[in-house]
Design an enzyme around this catalytic site. Structure first.
Site, PDB file in Angstrom:
ATOM      1  N   LYS A   1       5.979  -3.681  12.250  1.00 18.34           N
ATOM      2  CA  LYS A   1       4.969  -3.892  11.213  1.00 18.34           C
ATOM      3  C   LYS A   1       5.019  -5.345  10.755  1.00 18.34           C
ATOM      4  O   LYS A   1       6.074  -5.861  10.411  1.00 18.34           O
ATOM      5  CB  LYS A   1       5.258  -2.966  10.031  1.00 18.34           C
ATOM      6  CG  LYS A   1       4.318  -3.170   8.846  1.00 18.34           C
ATOM      7  CD  LYS A   1       4.532  -2.102   7.792  1.00 18.34           C
ATOM      8  CE  LYS A   1       5.487  -2.475   6.694  1.00 18.34           C
ATOM      9  NZ  LYS A   1       5.045  -3.539   5.792  1.00 18.34           N
TER      10      LYS A   1
ATOM     11  N   ASP B   1      -0.169  -4.792   8.618  1.00 18.92           N
ATOM     12  CA  ASP B   1      -0.182  -4.204   7.270  1.00 18.92           C
ATOM     13  C   ASP B   1      -0.727  -5.231   6.272  1.00 18.92           C
ATOM     14  O   ASP B   1       0.024  -5.817   5.496  1.00 18.92           O
ATOM     15  CB  ASP B   1       1.257  -3.786   6.925  1.00 18.92           C
ATOM     16  CG  ASP B   1       1.392  -3.191   5.541  1.00 18.92           C
ATOM     17  OD1 ASP B   1       0.387  -2.714   4.985  1.00 18.92           O
ATOM     18  OD2 ASP B   1       2.526  -3.201   5.010  1.00 18.92           O
TER      19      ASP B   1
ATOM     20  N   LYS C   1      -3.483  -4.492   4.254  1.00 20.21           N
ATOM     21  CA  LYS C   1      -4.092  -3.747   3.129  1.00 20.21           C
ATOM     22  C   LYS C   1      -5.384  -4.406   2.635  1.00 20.21           C
ATOM     23  O   LYS C   1      -5.480  -4.828   1.487  1.00 20.21           O
ATOM     24  CB  LYS C   1      -3.099  -3.614   1.973  1.00 20.21           C
ATOM     25  CG  LYS C   1      -1.795  -2.937   2.342  1.00 20.21           C
ATOM     26  CD  LYS C   1      -0.932  -2.719   1.098  1.00 20.21           C
ATOM     27  CE  LYS C   1       0.388  -2.046   1.405  1.00 20.21           C
ATOM     28  NZ  LYS C   1       1.382  -2.914   2.057  1.00 20.21           N
ATOM     29  N   PHE C   2      -6.389  -4.437   3.497  1.00 20.23           N
ATOM     30  CA  PHE C   2      -7.653  -5.089   3.125  1.00 20.23           C
ATOM     31  C   PHE C   2      -8.338  -4.348   1.972  1.00 20.23           C
ATOM     32  O   PHE C   2      -8.358  -3.117   1.914  1.00 20.23           O
ATOM     33  CB  PHE C   2      -8.604  -5.135   4.328  1.00 20.23           C
ATOM     34  CG  PHE C   2      -8.101  -5.967   5.478  1.00 20.23           C
ATOM     35  CD1 PHE C   2      -7.648  -7.267   5.291  1.00 20.23           C
ATOM     36  CD2 PHE C   2      -8.096  -5.455   6.774  1.00 20.23           C
ATOM     37  CE1 PHE C   2      -7.190  -8.047   6.358  1.00 20.23           C
ATOM     38  CE2 PHE C   2      -7.640  -6.216   7.848  1.00 20.23           C
ATOM     39  CZ  PHE C   2      -7.191  -7.511   7.632  1.00 20.23           C
ATOM     40  N   HIS C   3      -8.918  -5.124   1.061  1.00 23.00           N
ATOM     41  CA  HIS C   3      -9.633  -4.568  -0.099  1.00 23.00           C
ATOM     42  C   HIS C   3     -10.647  -5.619  -0.535  1.00 23.00           C
ATOM     43  O   HIS C   3     -10.294  -6.619  -1.158  1.00 23.00           O
ATOM     44  CB  HIS C   3      -8.622  -4.284  -1.230  1.00 23.00           C
ATOM     45  CG  HIS C   3      -9.215  -3.564  -2.402  1.00 23.00           C
ATOM     46  ND1 HIS C   3      -8.455  -3.091  -3.447  1.00 23.00           N
ATOM     47  CD2 HIS C   3     -10.486  -3.238  -2.703  1.00 23.00           C
ATOM     48  CE1 HIS C   3      -9.226  -2.498  -4.335  1.00 23.00           C
ATOM     49  NE2 HIS C   3     -10.465  -2.580  -3.914  1.00 23.00           N
ATOM     50  N   ASP C   4     -11.919  -5.402  -0.177  1.00 17.31           N
ATOM     51  CA  ASP C   4     -12.959  -6.395  -0.470  1.00 17.31           C
ATOM     52  C   ASP C   4     -14.299  -5.695  -0.320  1.00 17.31           C
ATOM     53  O   ASP C   4     -14.340  -4.465  -0.151  1.00 17.31           O
ATOM     54  CB  ASP C   4     -12.811  -7.575   0.515  1.00 17.31           C
ATOM     55  CG  ASP C   4     -13.290  -8.905  -0.070  1.00 17.31           C
ATOM     56  OD1 ASP C   4     -14.401  -8.930  -0.647  1.00 17.31           O
ATOM     57  OD2 ASP C   4     -12.567  -9.908   0.067  1.00 17.31           O
ATOM     58  N   ILE C   5     -15.402  -6.440  -0.333  1.00 17.63           N
ATOM     59  CA  ILE C   5     -16.704  -5.792  -0.134  1.00 17.63           C
ATOM     60  C   ILE C   5     -16.765  -5.252   1.307  1.00 17.63           C
ATOM     61  O   ILE C   5     -16.066  -5.755   2.196  1.00 17.63           O
ATOM     62  CB  ILE C   5     -17.886  -6.749  -0.421  1.00 17.63           C
ATOM     63  CG1 ILE C   5     -17.823  -7.991   0.463  1.00 17.63           C
ATOM     64  CG2 ILE C   5     -17.919  -7.128  -1.898  1.00 17.63           C
ATOM     65  CD1 ILE C   5     -19.074  -8.863   0.380  1.00 17.63           C
ATOM     66  N   PRO C   6     -17.576  -4.202   1.527  1.00 17.28           N
ATOM     67  CA  PRO C   6     -17.580  -3.543   2.844  1.00 17.28           C
ATOM     68  C   PRO C   6     -17.752  -4.497   4.015  1.00 17.28           C
ATOM     69  O   PRO C   6     -17.015  -4.412   5.012  1.00 17.28           O
ATOM     70  CB  PRO C   6     -18.772  -2.570   2.739  1.00 17.28           C
ATOM     71  CG  PRO C   6     -18.837  -2.234   1.281  1.00 17.28           C
ATOM     72  CD  PRO C   6     -18.451  -3.508   0.556  1.00 17.28           C
TER      73      PRO C   6
ATOM     74  N   THR D   1     -17.033  -7.648   4.379  1.00 18.71           N
ATOM     75  CA  THR D   1     -15.854  -8.497   4.621  1.00 18.71           C
ATOM     76  C   THR D   1     -14.717  -7.687   5.224  1.00 18.71           C
ATOM     77  O   THR D   1     -14.047  -8.127   6.168  1.00 18.71           O
ATOM     78  CB  THR D   1     -15.406  -9.140   3.292  1.00 18.71           C
ATOM     79  OG1 THR D   1     -16.505  -9.906   2.796  1.00 18.71           O
ATOM     80  CG2 THR D   1     -14.203 -10.032   3.465  1.00 18.71           C
TER      81      THR D   1
ATOM     82  N   THR E   1       2.989   2.566  -4.408  1.00 19.37           N
ATOM     83  CA  THR E   1       4.093   3.331  -5.014  1.00 19.37           C
ATOM     84  C   THR E   1       4.790   2.518  -6.106  1.00 19.37           C
ATOM     85  O   THR E   1       5.592   3.055  -6.864  1.00 19.37           O
ATOM     86  CB  THR E   1       5.133   3.746  -3.952  1.00 19.37           C
ATOM     87  OG1 THR E   1       5.418   2.604  -3.149  1.00 19.37           O
ATOM     88  CG2 THR E   1       4.616   4.859  -3.078  1.00 19.37           C
TER      89      THR E   1
ATOM     90  N   ARG F   1      15.531   6.151   3.958  1.00 23.37           N
ATOM     91  CA  ARG F   1      16.920   5.681   3.980  1.00 23.37           C
ATOM     92  C   ARG F   1      17.809   6.714   4.669  1.00 23.37           C
ATOM     93  O   ARG F   1      17.869   7.866   4.228  1.00 23.37           O
ATOM     94  CB  ARG F   1      17.454   5.461   2.552  1.00 23.37           C
ATOM     95  CG  ARG F   1      16.833   4.266   1.823  1.00 23.37           C
ATOM     96  CD  ARG F   1      17.249   2.963   2.492  1.00 23.37           C
ATOM     97  NE  ARG F   1      16.675   1.786   1.864  1.00 23.37           N
ATOM     98  CZ  ARG F   1      15.492   1.239   2.172  1.00 23.37           C
ATOM     99  NH1 ARG F   1      14.717   1.785   3.087  1.00 23.37           N
ATOM    100  NH2 ARG F   1      15.088   0.141   1.573  1.00 23.37           N
TER     101      ARG F   1
ATOM    102  N   GLN G   1      14.056   0.656  -3.559  1.00 27.34           N
ATOM    103  CA  GLN G   1      13.206   1.846  -3.428  1.00 27.34           C
ATOM    104  C   GLN G   1      13.677   2.892  -4.439  1.00 27.34           C
ATOM    105  O   GLN G   1      14.867   3.157  -4.548  1.00 27.34           O
ATOM    106  CB  GLN G   1      13.280   2.417  -2.003  1.00 27.34           C
ATOM    107  CG  GLN G   1      12.756   1.486  -0.918  1.00 27.34           C
ATOM    108  CD  GLN G   1      11.237   1.427  -0.868  1.00 27.34           C
ATOM    109  OE1 GLN G   1      10.538   1.932  -1.751  1.00 27.34           O
ATOM    110  NE2 GLN G   1      10.712   0.770   0.153  1.00 27.34           N
TER     111      GLN G   1
ATOM    112  N   GLY H   1      12.635  -0.864   6.964  1.00 32.63           N
ATOM    113  CA  GLY H   1      12.935  -2.291   7.002  1.00 32.63           C
ATOM    114  C   GLY H   1      14.427  -2.545   6.954  1.00 32.63           C
ATOM    115  O   GLY H   1      15.113  -2.543   7.968  1.00 32.63           O
ATOM    116  N   ARG H   2      14.918  -2.728   5.721  1.00 28.54           N
ATOM    117  CA  ARG H   2      16.311  -3.159   5.534  1.00 28.54           C
ATOM    118  C   ARG H   2      17.370  -2.303   6.217  1.00 28.54           C
ATOM    119  O   ARG H   2      18.326  -2.874   6.771  1.00 28.54           O
ATOM    120  CB  ARG H   2      16.596  -3.319   4.030  1.00 28.54           C
ATOM    121  CG  ARG H   2      15.947  -4.582   3.495  1.00 28.54           C
ATOM    122  CD  ARG H   2      15.763  -4.559   2.008  1.00 28.54           C
ATOM    123  NE  ARG H   2      14.753  -3.574   1.606  1.00 28.54           N
ATOM    124  CZ  ARG H   2      14.360  -3.407   0.346  1.00 28.54           C
ATOM    125  NH1 ARG H   2      14.887  -4.132  -0.617  1.00 28.54           N
ATOM    126  NH2 ARG H   2      13.425  -2.519   0.070  1.00 28.54           N
TER     127      ARG H   2
END
Ligand code: C5P
Length: 227
Positions: free
Chosen positions: A32, A59, A61-66, A68, A116, A177, A186, A206-207
């Site tokens: 990722k 990853d 996380k797109f968030h904009d007008i449709p 774009t 989260t 974990r 977390q 990840g870690r």
């Protein structure tokens, strides 16, 4: 490739990400690439990882007008990534536009429901009233109605979502974990085995892998645990 493991390459620079990826077997996990690494290293790094045989979850996380978000998803699919994501809070017009834009590719499209990191009070502050779990359920329903392939969710929410949406709606869960390892920052964690048993399809880790003395062995041990 049917490994459920997605290893988060949370590194500030391409060199570190590549050096670490050399310790992983692309037949046993996906990787990722998130906002920090992508902003620093760009598509070139993603291409390098794919040339090494890795399937990449971008990853961002797109968030904009449709319009774009659709164009951004298209660019990701053209790059050849395995999976890309958007915020369900961007609404159905945005998710449908994203879906249409990459319908001709094999790139999976999933949605983030609620971050989260946001608790009940944070949600109230931005006008989202009610139980976080209900809001997650509503946003996942919206994502499904827009034909998205699944959602990112906490392992705690996975059982509810799996029951509601069935096996074809994929659930991608961070906060994993192995028993006995550090929780880090977390708050609510599950072991790989618990998460899979609870309905998660893909585990983002990840870690616990990055910081293991032998990442390849740590990964193998997790695969054996959930086999
Ligand atoms: O190191 P750790 O296993 O906690 O990493 C989890 C990864 O999943 C990180 O890349 C983190 O940004 C991401 N993530 C998360 N919680 C979410 C969404 C994404 O931990 N709700």
């Amino acid at each position: 490739m049917n490994s459920p493991l997605i290893i988060a390459l949370d590194f500030p620079e391409a060199d570190q990400a590549i050096r670490f990826s050399n310790k992983l077997d692309p037949a046993l996990c996906r990787v990722k690439v998130g906002k920090e690494l992508f902003t620093q290293a760009g598509p070139k790094l993603v291409e390098t990882l794919m040339k090494k045989g890795f399937e990449v979850f971008l990853d961002l996380k797109f968030h904009d007008i449709p319009n774009t978000v659709a164009a951004a998803c298209k660019a990701a699919a053209n790059l050849g990534v395995w999976m890309v994501n958007v915020h369900a809070l961007g609404g159905s017009a945005m998710m449908k536009a994203a879906r249409e834009a990459i319908d001709d590719s094999s790139c999976k499209l999933i949605a983030v429901t609620l971050l989260t990191s946001m608790g009940r009070e944070d949600l109230k502050e931005i006008g989202l009233m009610g139980e976080p779990l209900d809001i997650v359920g509503r946003l996942a329903t919206l994502a499904k109605s827009c034909n998205l392939d699944g959602v990112v969710c906490s392992a705690m929410e996975a059982a509810m979502l799996k029951t509601k949406f069935g096996k074809d709606f994929c659930l991608v869960t961070p906060g994993i974990r192995p028993a006995g390892s550090s929780q880090d920052d977390q708050k609510r964690v599950m072991t790989p085995k618990e998460a899979i048993a609870g309905g998660s399809d893909y585990l983002v880790m990840g870690r616990p892998i990055r910081e293991a003395p032998d990442p390849s062995r740590a990964l193998q041990a997790i695969l054996e645990e959930i086999a």
